[in-house]
Design an enzyme around this catalytic site. Structure first.
Site, short mmCIF file in Angstrom:
data_model
loop_
_atom_site.label_atom_id
_atom_site.label_comp_id
_atom_site.label_asym_id
_atom_site.label_seq_id
_atom_site.Cartn_x
_atom_site.Cartn_y
_atom_site.Cartn_z
N ASP A 70 0.81 -1.22 0.00
CA ASP A 70 0.00 0.00 0.00
C ASP A 70 0.84 1.27 0.00
O ASP A 70 0.49 2.26 -0.63
CB ASP A 70 -0.90 -0.02 1.24
CG ASP A 70 -2.24 0.67 1.02
OD1 ASP A 70 -2.59 0.93 -0.13
OD2 ASP A 70 -2.95 0.90 2.02
N ALA A 135 -1.51 9.79 8.26
CA ALA A 135 -0.56 10.05 7.17
C ALA A 135 -0.28 8.76 6.42
O ALA A 135 -0.50 7.66 6.93
CB ALA A 135 0.73 10.63 7.74
N ASN A 137 2.80 7.87 5.24
CA ASN A 137 4.18 7.38 5.31
C ASN A 137 4.39 6.34 6.41
O ASN A 137 5.25 5.47 6.29
CB ASN A 137 5.16 8.55 5.49
CG ASN A 137 4.87 9.39 6.71
OD1 ASN A 137 3.74 9.42 7.21
ND2 ASN A 137 5.88 10.09 7.20
N LYS A 160 -9.73 8.38 10.10
CA LYS A 160 -9.66 8.42 8.64
C LYS A 160 -8.21 8.24 8.22
O LYS A 160 -7.37 9.11 8.44
CB LYS A 160 -10.16 9.75 8.09
CG LYS A 160 -10.07 9.80 6.55
CD LYS A 160 -10.02 11.20 6.02
CE LYS A 160 -9.70 11.21 4.52
NZ LYS A 160 -8.31 10.81 4.22
N SER A 162 -5.08 7.97 5.43
CA SER A 162 -4.80 8.68 4.18
C SER A 162 -5.45 7.97 3.01
O SER A 162 -5.53 6.74 2.98
CB SER A 162 -3.29 8.76 3.96
OG SER A 162 -3.00 9.18 2.64
N THR A 216 -2.00 21.83 5.17
CA THR A 216 -3.28 21.21 5.53
C THR A 216 -3.57 21.40 7.00
O THR A 216 -4.72 21.63 7.40
CB THR A 216 -3.26 19.71 5.18
OG1 THR A 216 -2.97 19.55 3.79
CG2 THR A 216 -4.59 19.06 5.49
N GLU A 234 0.77 17.30 14.10
CA GLU A 234 2.13 16.81 13.83
C GLU A 234 2.38 17.02 12.35
O GLU A 234 1.85 16.30 11.52
CB GLU A 234 2.23 15.33 14.23
CG GLU A 234 3.66 14.85 14.41
CD GLU A 234 4.26 14.33 13.13
OE1 GLU A 234 4.99 15.12 12.46
OE2 GLU A 234 4.03 13.17 12.80
N GLY A 236 4.97 19.30 9.17
CA GLY A 236 6.19 19.13 8.38
C GLY A 236 7.46 19.45 9.14
O GLY A 236 7.45 19.87 10.30
N CYS A 268 8.67 13.07 8.17
CA CYS A 268 8.61 14.49 8.49
C CYS A 268 9.75 14.97 9.37
O CYS A 268 10.16 16.13 9.30
CB CYS A 268 7.27 14.82 9.14
SG CYS A 268 6.84 13.69 10.48
N GLU A 382 10.77 21.63 2.50
CA GLU A 382 10.64 20.19 2.75
C GLU A 382 10.37 19.47 1.42
O GLU A 382 9.36 19.70 0.77
CB GLU A 382 9.49 19.93 3.71
CG GLU A 382 9.35 18.46 4.09
CD GLU A 382 8.25 18.20 5.11
OE1 GLU A 382 8.42 17.31 5.94
OE2 GLU A 382 7.22 18.91 5.05
N GLY A 455 3.98 22.16 14.25
CA GLY A 455 2.78 21.79 14.97
C GLY A 455 2.89 21.96 16.46
O GLY A 455 3.84 22.55 16.99
N GLU A 459 2.40 13.46 20.85
CA GLU A 459 1.93 12.10 20.74
C GLU A 459 2.96 11.19 21.41
O GLU A 459 4.15 11.50 21.44
CB GLU A 459 1.72 11.71 19.27
CG GLU A 459 0.71 12.62 18.61
CD GLU A 459 0.13 12.08 17.33
OE1 GLU A 459 -1.06 11.70 17.35
OE2 GLU A 459 0.84 12.05 16.31
#
Length: 487
Positions: A70, A135, A137, A160, A162, A216, A234, A236, A268, A382, A455, A459
């Site tokens: 994926d 995300a 990644n 949700k 990505s 975003t 969280e 870039g 990131c 980035e 950000g 976490e």
């Protein structure tokens, strides 16, 4: 919505795009489950999370395969780091659920105007329905960082994933149900970029955690403000790694590789600005190039692959790879940069077709530039791909000032054998995460988050508990009410 494999460009699956009605149903399901779930003891919730950790490890091979297909991440990473890291996270918060850090405090209040024996106590209480937008990644790990602490605290959740990597979130939902999680406590909604705002604006969602781009994130914060949601962002990064003259050069090269080539550079916190002391720069670059040339760019499902495929968005299959190559091509044309290695797409033979261009797999060579200007586009922005910038320094204070010259503040690294220097520089870094003599290790016990445009909120660790609880104060009067100021 189509879901493509970055390694081959092949269609993996099609998934539904959640409508407003879908979102409303998921939130309602979470609301309905909240009273019973939050009423359980922390130990009862913790047993379910711990059981989920055991099951994630049992399903490691299947989960790793899904993640690699994926997301294009080498299976050596997904199997031994990402999926097991998710299991560790559920296990950690399973143990923490009944720990004192999710309980309150008691304070004597002898000067509050009441009886001398009066006191107050606080309760940490869950927020209600929380939501997460993940995300692409680190699909399993990012989701675990959000879901595990939220559930441990007694919240229910709507997640949700990505649109680029929806599969493993659905598998985690199955695992949580198998672990004994009651229906409605955890809900997954899949969709495209129109789906997230429905969660962000939903009045019954009390908290939102987002991992993704700064652009975003800014939009989400504005939307969440309309209902005064708690938010964790969280975002870039453009992190620095400082290699001092007394560093072990081999270790420094290893840290630079871990902070640039891991997950194809799509991390990131990566230290894409590598500042190397002038006295060791030549040796550092030589060893870095030697080791990087040995890396295998290839099929994510090949256990020998070191660098996998760039992510493949459903609406523009080569869009992210094209963006990374765009940065590389502009850097080549900029006289302030000197290309040392790589700089091209990469074509490989994989099952299902050739990778490297068009509608097939998306691969980019690990790319190294020597840069002479900290203000060049390559050094400032980035890239989110396997592209490293090497910069030279001689003075510690100058290096720290240059390292901090960024709008971001997610990660920073120091390579030195002088621990006094290491702690001195760590204190000066404007960054939420600092690594000394290593890079990008993120155990569940360690709080993770950024400064500045990277950000806010944390976490992982006990600090994540703050994000998923609210404090209620209860004052207990032990005497009579003193109302002598009134007739």
């Amino acid at each position: 919505m189509s879901n493509f494999s970055p390694g081959t460009g092949a269609l993996i699956s099609t998934v539904e795009v959640a409508t407003q009605a879908t979102i409303d149903a998921a939130v309602a399901s979470a609301q309905a489950a909240f009273p019973a779930w939050s009423a359980l003891s922390g130990a009862e919730r913790g047993r379910i999370l711990t059981r989920a950790a055991v099951l994630i490890r049992e399903y490691n091979s299947e989960m790793s395969l899904l993640e690699s297909v994926d997301a294009g991440i080498p299976v050596s990473e997904t199997e031994f780091v990402q999926v097991l890291g998710g299991a560790d996270c559920f296990e950690y918060y399973g143990g923490l659920a009944s720990n004192a850090c999710v309980t309150g405090q008691m304070m004597d209040t002898p000067h509050a105007g009441g009886h001398k024996d009066s006191f107050c106590y606080t309760r940490r209480e869950p927020l209600g329905v929380c939501a997460g937008i993940g995300a692409w990644n680190y699909p399993v790990l990012v989701m675990s960082w959000k879901v595990a602490p939220a559930l441990a605290c007694g919240n229910t959740f709507v997640y949700k994933p990505s649109e680029c990597t929806p599969l493993t979130a659905l598998k985690i939902a199955e695992i949580l149900k198998e672990a004994g999680l009651p229906d409605g406590v955890f809900n997954v909604v899949v969709g495209d970029r129109t789906t997230g705002p429905m969660l962000t604006r939903h009045s019954d969602v009390k908290k939102l955690s987002f991992t993704g781009s700064t652009e975003t994130g800014i939009r989400i914060v504005k939307e969440a403000a309309e209902t005064l949601k708690k938010v964790t962002m969280e975002l870039g990064g453009k992190s620095p790694l400082l290699v001092f003259e007394d560093a072990d050069v081999d270790n420094a090269v290893g840290a630079a590789m871990m902070s640039n080539w891991y997950t194809q550079g799509e991390i990131c916190s990566n230290a894409t600005r590598v500042f190397v002391h002038k006295s060791v720069k030549e040796e550092f670059v030589r060893k870095l190039v030697e080791r990087t040339k040995q890396l295998k760019v290839g099929d994510p499902l090949d256990p020998l692959t070191h660098v996998g495929a760039m992510i493949m968005p459903p609406d523009n299959k080569t869009g992210h790879m094209d963006r990374v190559i765009g940065y590389i091509e502009r850097a080549k044309a900029d006289p302030r940069n000197k290309l040392i290695l790589g700089g091209n797409t990469h074509t490989i033979e994989v099952a299902g077709g050739k990778g490297g261009s068009g509608n097939e797999g998306c691969y980019v060579e690990p790319t190294i530039f020597e840069c002479t200007d900290d203000n060049s586009e390559l050094v400032k922005e980035e890239v989110f791909g396997p592209v490293m910038s090497i910069l030279e320094f001689e003075d510690e204070a100058d290096a720290v000032e240059r390292a901090n010259d960024t709008i971001y503040g997610l990660g920073a690294g120091i390579m030195t054998n002088n621990l006094a220097r290491a702690h001195r520089v760590a204190k000066q870094f404007q960054s939420g995460n600092v690594w000394i003599n290593n890079y990008n290790l993120t155990p569940s016990e360690m709080p993770f988050g950024g400064y500045g445009m990277s950000g806010y909120g944390r976490e992982c660790g006990t600090y994540a508990i703050d994000n998923y609880t609210q404090i209620k104060n209860v004052y207990v009067e032990m005497g009579d009410v003193d109302s002598s100021c009134y007739p």
